[in-house]
Design an enzyme around this catalytic site. Structure first.
Site, PDB file in Angstrom:
ATOM      1  N   GLN A  62       0.663  -1.069   0.403  1.00  0.00           N
ATOM      2  CA  GLN A  62       0.022   0.059  -0.005  1.00  0.00           C
ATOM      3  C   GLN A  62       1.207   1.478  -0.729  1.00  0.00           C
ATOM      4  OE1 GLN A  62      -1.835   2.206   2.905  1.00  0.00           O
ATOM      5  NE2 GLN A  62      -3.965   0.803   2.067  1.00  0.00           N
ATOM      6  N   TYR A  74      -5.255  11.314   3.866  1.00  0.00           N
ATOM      7  CA  TYR A  74      -4.165  11.326   3.659  1.00  0.00           C
ATOM      8  C   TYR A  74      -4.379  12.082   1.926  1.00  0.00           C
ATOM      9  CZ  TYR A  74      -3.567   8.657   7.441  1.00  0.00           C
ATOM     10  OH  TYR A  74      -4.155   7.715   8.627  1.00  0.00           O
TER      11      TYR A  74
END
Length: 375
Positions: free
Chosen positions: A103, A186
């Site tokens: 990720q 994010y």
């Protein structure tokens, strides 16, 4: 407890054949000590969960550059040392017959200039706009400071090479693919969200412009891996890290982004549904935009595989897969205390939910690799 059937059918995701549809979601565990390089503890943690039957493991959020780091012992993937560390993790997973994606993660504004790795970078905290997130505290820094007002990145395209290099490094480290972290407030969701992105250039304003950065990241990463081994995780409900738009704007933004991303024929798109644990209270109110994520956005996905995430029980996951609403489900918390969670599901055994939350983000083996397996 009935044995799930649909969850344990194999699934083709690009060139990979997954043995089942029970995924392990990315979870920060803060164990890459003393730096951001994966170590022997990390190797054993992932090996256990591959042996425990995960159809697809997604690594904990893996920082693409020191500029984007927050957690002091979260792993990175920007250096040769990181490649070497992750190579040992992927080898252990593959030895157990598992599959693992990396990720790729950049925190954007929810970082602090005094965070250890970030400090070494010499860069400011970058974000789409000079708008500080509210509500966070950096407990590992003296005085537990809050978020700073970030520096708007002058040309967001200058950040794209870091994503590309991270994708190349993940390939060299032996991962089976990459998942772009586009969720939870994010960097990519900061660009998508109109409350954190007030730009007036081609990277902000309209739905198309706010979607541009995330789509460009996907194109960059797809150029390295090929689209069938690239995925993205999205949380349209927002809430976490002080993002979230009004409902109709949320639906318009994420419907556009998902439709455009799906045209790339990615391996999968992971949709995070509303979960109170992922919401945040700001000024006495929950920040997120609660709505039915799966029924709203899953039908828009025509080419990629569809995965769901956030708070599923085994029975509920079985139902949404059997109905064809999604192709698979990622679980997070159950994998913490059940290294063999998928095996337990398949055998109709109750998961162990006696989690040592005090050790969730601590260092060492306790509460990490010492949970029992079923007989």
């Amino acid at each position: 407890m009935s044995i799930p059937k649909a969850l344990f059918q194999p699934l083709q995701v690009g060139p990979l054949t997954l043995k089942n549809r029970v995924g392990m979601a990315a979870m920060t565990r803060n164990r890459s000590t003393p730096t951001s390089v994966p170590n022997d503890l990390n190797i054993e943690y992932y090996r256990q969960r591959a042996a425990g039957g995960a159809g697809l493991i997604v690594s904990e959020g893996t920082l693409i550059s020191p500029q984007g780091s927050e957690w002091p012992n979260a792993p990175g993937i920007w250096s040769d040392a990181h490649i070497d560390g992750w190579s040992r993790v992927t080898a252990a997973v593959h030895q157990e017959g598992g599959k693992i994606y990396s990720q790729l993660w950049h925190l954007g504004r929810v970082n602090h200039p005094d965070a250890p790795e970030h400090k070494k970078s010499g860069d400011p905290v970058y974000a789409p706009s000079a708008i500080a997130a509210r509500g966070g505290k950096f407990s590992f820094l003296p005085g537990a400071p809050g978020y700073v007002t970030p520096t708007p990145v002058e040309d967001p395209a200058t950040l794209l090479p870091a994503w590309r290099q991270a994708a190349l490094n993940a390939q060299e480290a032996g991962f089976d693919g990459v998942e772009v972290h586009g969720a939870n407030g994010y960097l990519i969701s900061q660009f998508l969200d109109s409350t954190s992105n007030k730009r007036t250039d081609k990277w902000g304003g309209s739905v198309e412009n706010r979607s541009r950065f995330g789509l460009e990241v996907l194109r960059e990463v797809c150029d390295v891996w090929g689209p069938e081994q690239v995925a993205i995780k999205l949380n349209p409900c927002g809430g976490y890290n002080d993002v979230g738009m009004p409902l109709e704007e949320t639906k318009e933004t994420y419907s556009h982004f998902i439709t455009e991303a799906d045209k790339m024929k990615l391996g999968y798109i992971c949709l995070v549904r509303y979960a109170k644990a992922l919401d945040q209270t700001v000024d006495g109110k929950l920040r997120g935009t609660k709505h039915d994520v799966l029924s709203t956005y899953a039908p828009l996905i025509k080419h990629a595989r569809k995965f769901a995430n956030a708070g599923f029980s085994g029975a509920e996951a079985e139902k949404v897969v059997a109905q064809g609403l999604v192709d698979g489900v990622f679980f997070g918390i159950p994998w913490v205390s059940n290294p063999d969670f998928a095996e337990r599901l398949e055998r109709g055994k109750k998961p162990n939910m006696a989690i040592d939350f005090a050790a969730l983000y601590a260092n060492g083996a306790k509460g990490y690799i010492d949970y029992p397996e079923i007989d």
